[in-house]
Structures are given as C-alpha cells and as structure tokens.
Design a protein around this motif. Structure first.
Motif, PDB file in Angstrom:
ATOM      1  N   LEU A 119       0.846  -1.208   0.000  1.00 26.03           N
ATOM      2  CA  LEU A 119       0.000   0.000   0.000  1.00 26.03           C
ATOM      3  C   LEU A 119       0.876   1.252   0.000  1.00 26.03           C
ATOM      4  O   LEU A 119       0.641   2.196  -0.758  1.00 26.03           O
ATOM      5  CB  LEU A 119      -0.898  -0.019   1.244  1.00 26.03           C
ATOM      6  CG  LEU A 119      -1.873   1.150   1.401  1.00 26.03           C
ATOM      7  CD1 LEU A 119      -3.110   0.930   0.525  1.00 26.03           C
ATOM      8  CD2 LEU A 119      -2.309   1.292   2.872  1.00 26.03           C
ATOM      9  N   SER A 120       1.905   1.232   0.852  1.00 24.96           N
ATOM     10  CA  SER A 120       2.763   2.422   0.988  1.00 24.96           C
ATOM     11  C   SER A 120       3.524   2.702  -0.312  1.00 24.96           C
ATOM     12  O   SER A 120       3.776   3.852  -0.656  1.00 24.96           O
ATOM     13  CB  SER A 120       3.730   2.278   2.159  1.00 24.96           C
ATOM     14  OG  SER A 120       4.837   1.467   1.816  1.00 24.96           O
ATOM     15  N   ARG A 122       2.410   2.438  -3.183  1.00 24.46           N
ATOM     16  CA  ARG A 122       1.473   3.064  -4.133  1.00 24.46           C
ATOM     17  C   ARG A 122       1.384   4.582  -3.928  1.00 24.46           C
ATOM     18  O   ARG A 122       0.727   5.265  -4.707  1.00 24.46           O
ATOM     19  CB  ARG A 122       0.088   2.407  -4.023  1.00 24.46           C
ATOM     20  CG  ARG A 122       0.099   0.932  -4.409  1.00 24.46           C
ATOM     21  CD  ARG A 122       0.359   0.713  -5.880  1.00 24.46           C
ATOM     22  NE  ARG A 122      -0.652   1.413  -6.664  1.00 24.46           N
ATOM     23  CZ  ARG A 122      -0.437   2.022  -7.829  1.00 24.46           C
ATOM     24  NH1 ARG A 122       0.761   2.011  -8.362  1.00 24.46           N
ATOM     25  NH2 ARG A 122      -1.421   2.632  -8.442  1.00 24.46           N
ATOM     26  N   THR A 123       2.057   5.100  -2.896  1.00 19.84           N
ATOM     27  CA  THR A 123       2.154   6.559  -2.771  1.00 19.84           C
ATOM     28  C   THR A 123       3.128   7.110  -3.800  1.00 19.84           C
ATOM     29  O   THR A 123       3.246   8.327  -3.952  1.00 19.84           O
ATOM     30  CB  THR A 123       2.662   6.965  -1.375  1.00 19.84           C
ATOM     31  OG1 THR A 123       3.979   6.414  -1.203  1.00 19.84           O
ATOM     32  CG2 THR A 123       1.755   6.461  -0.264  1.00 19.84           C
ATOM     33  N   THR A 262      -7.811  -0.028   5.656  1.00 14.84           N
ATOM     34  CA  THR A 262      -7.399   1.244   5.054  1.00 14.84           C
ATOM     35  C   THR A 262      -8.453   2.293   5.374  1.00 14.84           C
ATOM     36  O   THR A 262      -9.658   2.036   5.247  1.00 14.84           O
ATOM     37  CB  THR A 262      -7.262   1.101   3.524  1.00 14.84           C
ATOM     38  OG1 THR A 262      -8.480   0.589   2.987  1.00 14.84           O
ATOM     39  CG2 THR A 262      -6.121   0.156   3.168  1.00 14.84           C
ATOM     40  N   GLU A 266      -9.307   7.738  -0.222  1.00 11.95           N
ATOM     41  CA  GLU A 266      -8.053   7.951  -0.959  1.00 11.95           C
ATOM     42  C   GLU A 266      -7.062   6.828  -0.699  1.00 11.95           C
ATOM     43  O   GLU A 266      -6.447   6.299  -1.626  1.00 11.95           O
ATOM     44  CB  GLU A 266      -7.412   9.281  -0.555  1.00 11.95           C
ATOM     45  CG  GLU A 266      -8.024  10.479  -1.272  1.00 11.95           C
ATOM     46  CD  GLU A 266      -7.378  11.771  -0.837  1.00 11.95           C
ATOM     47  OE1 GLU A 266      -6.140  11.775  -0.632  1.00 11.95           O
ATOM     48  OE2 GLU A 266      -8.117  12.761  -0.691  1.00 11.95           O
ATOM     49  N   VAL A 267      -6.880   6.497   0.570  1.00 14.29           N
ATOM     50  CA  VAL A 267      -5.938   5.421   0.908  1.00 14.29           C
ATOM     51  C   VAL A 267      -6.468   4.091   0.393  1.00 14.29           C
ATOM     52  O   VAL A 267      -5.717   3.283  -0.173  1.00 14.29           O
ATOM     53  CB  VAL A 267      -5.714   5.359   2.441  1.00 14.29           C
ATOM     54  CG1 VAL A 267      -4.788   4.201   2.790  1.00 14.29           C
ATOM     55  CG2 VAL A 267      -5.148   6.677   2.954  1.00 14.29           C
ATOM     56  N   LEU A 270      -5.698   3.228  -3.166  1.00 10.92           N
ATOM     57  CA  LEU A 270      -4.300   3.053  -3.597  1.00 10.92           C
ATOM     58  C   LEU A 270      -4.060   1.671  -4.196  1.00 10.92           C
ATOM     59  O   LEU A 270      -3.255   1.514  -5.102  1.00 10.92           O
ATOM     60  CB  LEU A 270      -3.339   3.284  -2.420  1.00 10.92           C
ATOM     61  CG  LEU A 270      -3.149   4.736  -1.960  1.00 10.92           C
ATOM     62  CD1 LEU A 270      -2.274   4.786  -0.698  1.00 10.92           C
ATOM     63  CD2 LEU A 270      -2.524   5.586  -3.061  1.00 10.92           C
TER      64      LEU A 270
END
Ligand code: PLP
Length: 395
Positions: A119-120, A122-123, A262, A266-267, A270
C-alpha cells in the motif's frame, strides 16, 4: 502412554528447529486453562501470544467455527461469502473508520504488514520509517521493518530505504519524516520489545508529521488490537485516526487470520484490482471465527472487563518486581535482578504460563475473559515463584 518427553524427542526428529525446544506439549484447553500431555494443568497467562482472546473452547467461537465448517470452509477470492463481508463491516465499525474505508483479509500478521508495505509503495515513494524495538513480522518485507538485528541480519539484503528512529523521541521523528517518506509504521505499545508504550503526544506528533508530508501512518495493532488494551484498538486512546491498521493475533480467537484496514477513500483506492491477493485470505471459516470474537467482546462487555481486571497489574508491590508496564491485559512485569527465564520456568512448575519477553521482563497477555479471581491466583503465587527463581539463579 505417550509422554511429553517422548513427543519432544519426535519433535526434534521431525521439525525445522527455528523455535528451539518447546517448553511443553499441550493437549487441550478449557477457558483460561491448558493441560499438557502428562495431565498437568496451567493457568494460561499468554494465550498463544495474545491470540486466544476468548480463551480455549469458548462456546460462541466453537459453535461459529463448527457451523461454518459444515457449510463452506473456503471459496477463493474469485467468489466471496457473507462472513467475509460481515466481518469487514464489523471491523470498520469498531475502527471508527470513515466512509470509503476498506479491509483486505490475509492469514497472519506478517501478511498484513506485507499488504501495508505494498500500500505504501502506491504513494509513489519508497522510504519507510519504523521504530527501534519494532516487530512487524518475519516475511522478508516485514522483516526489513523489524528492528532486532538477530532476526534481520542473516537475511539481508532486505528491501532498502528503511530508517529506524528511537521511540518517543520527537526530535528524531521530526528529522526523519519528510516528503520522500512513504509511510511511518509503529506499534502503539511495542509488544516484542517488552510492552513499551508510545506516549499520546508522540502518537499525535506522528499523525501530524505524516499528514503534513503526505506520508501514510500505519499502526500495527496485530498484538494490541481487538480489545487487548481495553479499547478496541490501542491507538484509539490517543484520539488519532491512522491511514492504515494491521491486525491478526486476537482477531480469529486462534483461527489464523490477518487484516489490513485502510482508512478513507483515498488510501483505500491506492490498491486496485490485481495489485494484491491471497488464496486463503477472507475464507469464510476464519471470518466466521473473527465475527464470533467481535460479537462476544461486544455482547459480554469485555473491553470494560479487560480494563477492570488489568488494573490489578497497574502496581505490583512484590519483592523482586521493579515495576509494570502496559495497559489492559497486555502487560510487562519488569524484574529486579532476577532473570526472566528463571521466573518463567518457576512459574511453569507452579502451574502458570507466562513469557520471558526480554531477559529482565515477563509478558502477560492472557485471554480477555480472564477472571479477577484467576489473576489473583497468580499474584498470590508470585512471591514464592520469584523466591524460587532468585535462589536458582544464584546457584
Ligand atoms: C506477532 C506480531 C506480528 C507478526 O504476526 P505473525 O502472525 O506472527 O506473522 C507483527 N507485528 C506485531 C506487533 C506482532 O505482535
């Protein structure tokens, strides 16, 4: 009759030795008690490392699992099932997650961490900040965020760009979190480090800094979640809302399950279709178990119960105890000059299962259903246990 020592001999001949020699061969459990294959009973003050939240053989959990097993154990993620959807909804409700939040089901804590790492990424950023003393799991992604060198170093190189900062150090955190930071991972109470709590101010600063830099704040509630500290999730006591939360251990009451929650649309957006997956994650058997755990905690008022029983451990006026740490039913007892391994062994002989979490501290993480009377039984026995351990350690 097969004895414990026979079975441990077979264990040595059949298992990869990563766990060393197990302390006991357990045969069965009942409530907060377990029985070994030689028939000796123990008060279980560890509950499979904060896993057996409802103790052993709880009728609500047993019935939920039995009923689900008769109907469908597994369906794959080409399909879904009502228990999975209902558990996700229930988790979002108790997480106080805003609309547009989501759940990804995995099978263990380390898998929940892996999902959070992906997930991180995908920032669009790759640097991750974790805390000294952290434990986020043993798979190679999660291991990169796990601080203990002995766990990590034999497997390096791991994923790069992980920075460790000392916990509860505001200045170090300010220096570390920046516009290149993908995520900050933290445990509200560091379990494996010996039940070390992050302060409310530190958690709020972590929220403020990550929000300011557009980095994700990921709270690892794998050990501290699902009522363990007297709140549904330990971070809730500080009033922060994270971007993501990892869960496992207590969630299934002993049936393997992990989850990534999540927070907000927005999160949650991702990770898109095809970017992550698992064969077993979200299977109806594990989800039915999770639902039974959450429903029982709610119905039986176990959050309040955990606070009340846990309060007996706020202060221990016992010779050989230097102090206690933790909240609810996740506690450390710091010893005063007595090795924890000796205390753990003496406790076991006296019929109590505890964990030597560091060389100088015991960890207690009993079932959430532990009664005050059961805990008093241990506290009454503790002075004699410490005396035996002190004597042996001196020999
Ligand atoms: C146990 C634990 C993990 C790893 O969970 P596994 O199910 O063993 O993979 C990760 N983080 C914390 C805080 C834990 O306590």
């Amino acid at each position: 009759m097969t004895t414990g020592s026979d079975l441990l001999g077979r264990y040595a001949g059949a298992m990869v030795q990563v766990f060393g020699t197990p302390q006991l061969v357990l045969a069965s459990g009942d409530g907060c008690w377990v029985t070994d294959v030689d028939g000796k009973r123990y008060l279980d003050l560890l509950s499979g490392i904060a896993v057996n939240a409802l103790g052993h053989g709880h009728p609500a959990l047993v019935q939920a699992v039995a009923k689900q097993a008769e109907s469908a154990i597994h369906v794959s993620n080409f399909f879904t099932s009502e228990p999975a959807i209902a558990l996700a909804e229930r988790l979002l409700a108790v997480s106080a997650a805003p609309g547009g939040s989501g759940v990804f089901f995995a099978n263990s804590g380390t898998e929940a961490t892996e999902a959070a790492i992906k997930l991180s990424r995908r920032t669009g950023r790759t640097r991750i900040i974790a805390l000294e003393g952290s434990f986020h799991g043993r798979s190679t992604g999660a291991l990169a965020l796990t601080h203990k060198a002995a766990y990590r170093e034999p497997f390096e190189p791991l994923i790069p760009e992980v920075v460790f900062v000392p916990p509860n150090d505001a200045g170090a955190l300010r220096d570390a979190v920046d516009d290149a930071t993908a995520a900050l991972f933290l445990e509200p109470l560091q379990g494996e480090a010996g039940v070390r709590e992050l302060s409310t101010e530190y958690l709020r600063l972590a929220r403020e800094l990550t929000t300011g830099c557009g980095a994700l704040l990921v709270v690892d509630e794998i050990q501290t979640g699902i009522g363990r500290t007297g709140d549904w999730f330990a971070h809730q006591a500080s009033g922060i809302v994270p971007d993501a939360m990892t869960l496992a251990k207590g969630l299934g009451g002993g049936v393997p399950i992990g989850a990534l929650v999540t927070f907000g649309p927005e999160v949650t957006a991702l990770l898109t279709a095809g970017q992550h997956g698992t064969t077993f994650g979200g299977n109806p058997l594990a989800c039915a178990a999770g639902l039974a755990v959450l429903e029982t905690i709610e119905r039986d008022g176990l959050l309040e119960h955990v606070r009340q029983v846990g309060a007996l451990l706020d202060h221990l006026d016992v010779e050989g105890v230097a102090g206690t740490r933790g909240r609810g039913l996740l506690r450390a007892v710091e010893l005063d000059g007595i090795p924890s391994a000796a205390v753990m062994a003496a406790a076991r002989e006296a019929g109590f299962i505890v964990n030597a979490v560091t060389p100088t501290a015991l960890r207690l993480a009993p079932p959430l259903v532990l009664s005050e009377e059961e805990l008093r039984g241990f506290l009454d026995a503790l002075p004699a246990i410490l005396a035996v351990a002190r004597e042996r350690a001196a020999e």
